[in-house]
Every structure is written in structure tokens, then in C-alpha cells.
Scaffold this active site. Structure first.
Site, PDB file in Angstrom:
ATOM      1  N   SER A  29       0.897  -1.253   0.020  1.00  0.00           N
ATOM      2  CA  SER A  29      -0.115  -0.146   0.016  1.00  0.00           C
ATOM      3  C   SER A  29       0.912   0.916  -0.403  1.00  0.00           C
ATOM      4  CB  SER A  29      -0.910  -0.052   0.996  1.00  0.00           C
ATOM      5  OG  SER A  29      -1.736   1.131   0.877  1.00  0.00           O
ATOM      6  N   HIS A  50      -1.481  -1.788  -4.166  1.00  0.00           N
ATOM      7  CA  HIS A  50      -2.362  -0.960  -3.879  1.00  0.00           C
ATOM      8  C   HIS A  50      -2.549   0.114  -3.771  1.00  0.00           C
ATOM      9  CE1 HIS A  50      -6.424  -2.129  -0.563  1.00  0.00           C
ATOM     10  NE2 HIS A  50      -5.402  -1.004  -0.304  1.00  0.00           N
ATOM     11  N   ASP A  85      -4.706   4.346  -2.019  1.00  0.00           N
ATOM     12  CA  ASP A  85      -5.844   3.500  -1.151  1.00  0.00           C
ATOM     13  C   ASP A  85      -6.452   5.316  -0.876  1.00  0.00           C
ATOM     14  OD1 ASP A  85      -6.259   1.640   0.640  1.00  0.00           O
ATOM     15  OD2 ASP A  85      -3.764   2.318   1.187  1.00  0.00           O
ATOM     16  N   MET A 117      -9.325   8.023  -0.095  1.00  0.00           N
ATOM     17  CA  MET A 117      -9.569   8.870   0.728  1.00  0.00           C
ATOM     18  C   MET A 117     -10.466   9.955   0.872  1.00  0.00           C
ATOM     19  SD  MET A 117      -7.310   7.461   4.340  1.00  0.00           S
ATOM     20  CE  MET A 117      -6.477   5.855   4.212  1.00  0.00           C
ATOM     21  N   HIS A 129      -8.459   1.244  -3.677  1.00  0.00           N
ATOM     22  CA  HIS A 129      -9.677   0.849  -2.878  1.00  0.00           C
ATOM     23  C   HIS A 129      -9.637   2.592  -2.572  1.00  0.00           C
ATOM     24  CE1 HIS A 129      -9.223  -0.670   1.933  1.00  0.00           C
ATOM     25  NE2 HIS A 129     -10.798  -0.238   1.038  1.00  0.00           N
ATOM     26  N   MET A 141     -12.284   4.438  -0.404  1.00  0.00           N
ATOM     27  CA  MET A 141     -12.896   4.535   0.585  1.00  0.00           C
ATOM     28  C   MET A 141     -13.589   6.272   0.657  1.00  0.00           C
ATOM     29  SD  MET A 141      -9.837   3.386   3.021  1.00  0.00           S
ATOM     30  CE  MET A 141      -8.660   3.901   2.192  1.00  0.00           C
ATOM     31  N   MET A 149     -11.486  -5.780   5.546  1.00  0.00           N
ATOM     32  CA  MET A 149     -10.808  -4.693   6.240  1.00  0.00           C
ATOM     33  C   MET A 149     -10.320  -4.998   7.677  1.00  0.00           C
ATOM     34  SD  MET A 149      -9.848  -1.972   4.696  1.00  0.00           S
ATOM     35  CE  MET A 149      -9.245  -1.452   5.799  1.00  0.00           C
ATOM     36  N   ASP A 202      -6.854  -6.336   4.835  1.00  0.00           N
ATOM     37  CA  ASP A 202      -5.813  -5.181   4.374  1.00  0.00           C
ATOM     38  C   ASP A 202      -5.998  -4.327   5.328  1.00  0.00           C
ATOM     39  OD1 ASP A 202      -5.283  -2.439   3.432  1.00  0.00           O
ATOM     40  OD2 ASP A 202      -7.270  -2.240   2.580  1.00  0.00           O
TER      41      ASP A 202
HETATM   42  C1  DX5 Z   1      -5.999   1.385   5.390  1.00  0.00           C
HETATM   43  C2  DX5 Z   1      -6.180   1.083   4.062  1.00  0.00           C
HETATM   44  C3  DX5 Z   1      -4.508   0.134   3.817  1.00  0.00           C
HETATM   45  C4  DX5 Z   1      -3.739   0.745   5.038  1.00  0.00           C
HETATM   46  C5  DX5 Z   1      -2.763  -0.309   5.542  1.00  0.00           C
HETATM   47  O1  DX5 Z   1      -7.513   2.495   5.769  1.00  0.00           O
HETATM   48  O2  DX5 Z   1      -7.046   0.919   3.385  1.00  0.00           O
HETATM   49  O3  DX5 Z   1      -4.485   0.061   2.419  1.00  0.00           O
HETATM   50  O4  DX5 Z   1      -2.571   1.324   3.843  1.00  0.00           O
HETATM   51  O5  DX5 Z   1      -1.807   0.078   6.451  1.00  0.00           O
HETATM   52  P1  DX5 Z   1      -1.042  -0.641   7.063  1.00  0.00           P
HETATM   53  O6  DX5 Z   1      -0.355  -2.421   6.679  1.00  0.00           O
HETATM   54  O7  DX5 Z   1      -0.288   0.059   8.136  1.00  0.00           O
HETATM   55  O8  DX5 Z   1      -2.402  -0.971   8.743  1.00  0.00           O
HETATM   56 ZN    ZN Z   2      -6.660  -0.403   1.824  1.00  0.00          ZN
END
Ligand code: DX5
Ligand code: ZN
Length: 221
Positions: free
Chosen positions: A11, A36, A38, A40, A69, A71, A140, A178
Site C-alpha cells: 500500500s 495497492h 488507497d 480517502m 481501494h 474509501m 478490512m 488489508d
Molecule cells: C487503511 C488502508 C490500508 C493501509 C494499510 O485504510 O486501506 O491499505 O494503507 O496500512 P498498514 O499495512 O500500515 O496497516
Molecule cells: Zn487499502
């Protein structure tokens, strides 16, 4: 999609954004399988990360599939834009979709693999009527929004339930985990049914990220 050995998806949320080009090259060189990414929006989750232009730049250098991903609320408004930016797999949250079936069809219609993410409190049984339409279920194992959080142990049970649902439904979805994933729990996660392991801090906070990726991949073989 490959099902026999575990896939590793670093990620980039935990990457050094001042040195993003080199971080992408590191993932290209490594044994990792997917990027990956993310996204947000500060509404679905209490944090804002990055969006379309950053993904488009990553895509220019990435030599592995981009697993995006989302969010965000109302993901259907942006699906076509994410395809254009370079998403190969587009994952929306169950909790953010009023018309989940329609959203899955939209993503596949745009030529991407469709993923559905479940928050820690969302039971896998809610996917019963769409599981055969989904390419990836993202479980998650922390509450979404931040990297570096502690893995929620209940996830193992959830993975077993999801594996059962997929088998019983004769579905083909990959199971992705994740949050709080690293070499220490990779083996147990795969044993519980995971096919794809996302790791942010375990990779990018390591002094040797390529070795960390190798360890996550080999922990399960
Ligand atoms: C959190 C993200 C993850 C995050 C994971 O909301 O979806 O992908 O980057 O990070 P680690 O591996 O540090 O928990
Ligand atoms: Zn993620």
C-alpha cells in the site's frame, strides 16, 4: 486471476511521497504482485489521502496491476475517471453503496475487476447475493482511514466464513486482507483463506522494503 500462491500488494499510503518514482520502481523490482492505492475522501473515512492525478502518475511507471481501494462516498460518480487514471481493480466499500449490484456491474462494464470491501463490523453474509459477481472481496482488518493500526484478531474467523461462502456459492472471488498485515501474521492469514495480502507500514517502514515483501510472500509457502 492467479489463485495458487499468495499475492502481495504493497500500500503506497505508507510510501515516501517526495520519492514516489523510486518507491514505484522498488515495487516493480520486488516480488510484489499489485500496487495497492488507497483513496480517502474525508467523509466515508476520517482522513484524506490522494486521488486521480497521483494514480495517473503512478500508472505511468507501474509494471504491475493497480488495485485501487476507494474509501469514498458515492463511488459510482468516479468509476469511469479511475478507469481512465489506470485502475485495473476497483474496490468500493459495501457500506458506501446503496446500489451495490449496480456499482459492481458498472465497474466490470468499464473493463475493470470489481472489488467489494467490508469494514470490520460488516458480516460476510451480506455478500451472499453478489458473491458470484465479485472478483475480489477486501476484508478490512483495521478500521479504514489510516495506516499503521493494530490488526483485529476477529479477522481470522471472518476469513474462514468468507472462504466457506465462496466455496458454497461456487464463486471465484479472491480474498484480500488489508490493515496491520506483515510477515508475523501472513502465514496464519493465508491459512484462514486469504489470497492477497495488503501491507503498508510493514513494507515502507522497513529498512529493506524488498526483503519485507519477500518475507510476506514466503511466510506462506
Ligand atoms: C487503511 C488502508 C490500508 C493501509 C494499510 O485504510 O486501506 O491499505 O494503507 O496500512 P498498514 O499495512 O500500515 O496497516
Ligand atoms: Zn487499502
Amino acid at each position: 486471476m492467479e489463485k495458487s500462491s499468495v499475492l502481495v500488494a504493497p500500500s503506497l499510503l505508507a510510501a515516501d511521497f517526495l520519492d514516489l518514482g523510486n518507491e514505484v520502481e522498488m515495487v516493480n523490482r520486488s516480488e510484489a504482485d499489485w500496487f495497492h492505492l488507497d483513496v480517502m475522501d474525508g467523509r466515508f473515512v476520517p482522513n484524506i489521502s490522494f486521488g486521480l492525478p497521483v494514480i495517473a502518475h503512478i500508472k505511468k511507471k507501474a509494471r504491475k496491476p493497480c488495485d485501487v481501494h476507494l474509501m469514498i462516498e458515492e463511488p459510482e460518480k468516479y468509476a469511469a475517471e479511475f478507469k481512465k487514471a489506470g485502475a485495473d481493480i476497483l474496490t468500493v466499500h459495501y457500506e458506501a453503496c446503496i446500489h451495490l449490484h449496480r456499482n459492481i456491474q458498472q465497474i466490470k462494464g468499464l473493463g475493470m475487476k470489481a472489488g467489494v470491501a467490508l469494514n470490520p463490523h460488516t458480516p460476510v453474509s451480506l455478500l451472499e447475493n453478489v458473491i458470484r459477481d465479485i472478483d475480489v472481496v477486501l476484508v478490512m482488518s483495521v478500521n479504514p482511514g489510516f495506516g499503521g493500526q493494530t490488526f483485529i484478531e476477529q479477522t481470522y474467523h471472518k476469513l474462514q466464513q468468507l472462504r466457506q461462502l465462496i466455496t458454497n456459492s461456487n464463486a471465484h472471488a479472491l480474498i484480500e486482507v488489508d490493515g496491520g498485515v506483515g510477515p508475523e501474521n501472513a502465514g496464519q492469514l493465508v491459512k484462514a483463506g486469504a489470497n492477497v495480502l495488503v501491507a503498508g507500514s510493514a513494507v515502507f517502514s522497513s529498512s529493506d522494503p524488498e526483503q519485507a515483501i519477500r518475507e510476506i510472500k514466503s511466510a506462506v509457502q
